[in-house]
Design a protein around this motif. Structure first.
Motif: not given
Length: 206
Positions: A15-16, A92, A94-95, A98, A185, A188, A191-192, A203
């Motif tokens: 994820l991250f 990550d 992007t994550m 967020l 998951f 992303s 996720f949003i 996001g």
């Protein structure tokens, strides 16, 4: 924001942070080891599980890996493990962006099956959570329901008001058995979407 969800609990890796094992491959080339050797010695051995639940420290586990490699491939191998140890995965962005947005609305905790190196790794990647739970710090790893319950208790949020995201379906199922709003998951954008369904407008869906 709906009253249903009061906090978020998330997995870390996948994820991250993403692992590409570039450091291990570099160490294997330097030491003349067959590809995959370090992964086998490091993660397919009981000492890794011991480190993952806090019986051994991250350094004690790594020293054990180095000793076993030296026993089987010669002492010079230990001198070439620097790239493996220095590789802390890839953040990550992007994550993480967020995550920073979400934390303005609710607390976010991370629950990761890993050694006691997690806090240092988070600092290295400049990733901040409100609560940090490594399996090493809890003394239990996923998919044990106790790991999820303990994290929820420390966050001070009832499981029914806590959402959970993980890229491992087995862990998602385990989390759901404890009453968490558990979600698989897959990226992303999804996720949003799932956060929007939970009432958190955050996001923008790509």
């Amino acid at each position: 924001m709906t009253a249903q969800i009061e906090g978020l609990l998330v997995d870390m890796n996948g994820l991250f942070r993403h692992w590409h094992n570039t450091g291990a491959r570099q160490s294997e080339r330097l030491a003349g080891l067959p590809p995959g050797t370090i992964h086998h010695y490091a993660y397919n051995h009981p000492t890794y599980r011991a480190a993952r639940v806090g019986i051994l420290t991250d350094q004690q586990w790594a020293d054990n890996v180095a000793d076993r490699l030296a026993d089987d491939f010669g002492p010079a191998v230990s001198q070439n493990l620097g790239p493996w140890r220095a590789d802390r995965g890839e953040r990550d962005d992007t994550m993480v962006e967020l995550l920073n947005q979400i934390r303005r609305h609710m607390p976010v905790g991370v629950l990761s099956n890993c050694t006691d190196a997690l806090p240092t790794d988070l600092e290295h990647h400049n990733i901040t959570f409100d609560h940090v739970f490594s399996s090493a710090s809890l003394g239990v790893d996923k998919p044990s329901p106790h790991a999820f319950r303990t994290a929820a208790e420390h966050m001070g949020i009832p499981s029914r008001h806590l959402a959970y995201f993980d890229d491992e379906p087995t862990f998602v199922h385990a989390a759901s058995t404890t009453g968490l709003h558990a979600h698989h998951f897959t990226g992303s954008a999804d996720f949003i979407t799932q956060l929007h369904k939970l009432g958190l407008r955050i996001g923008a869906i790509a």
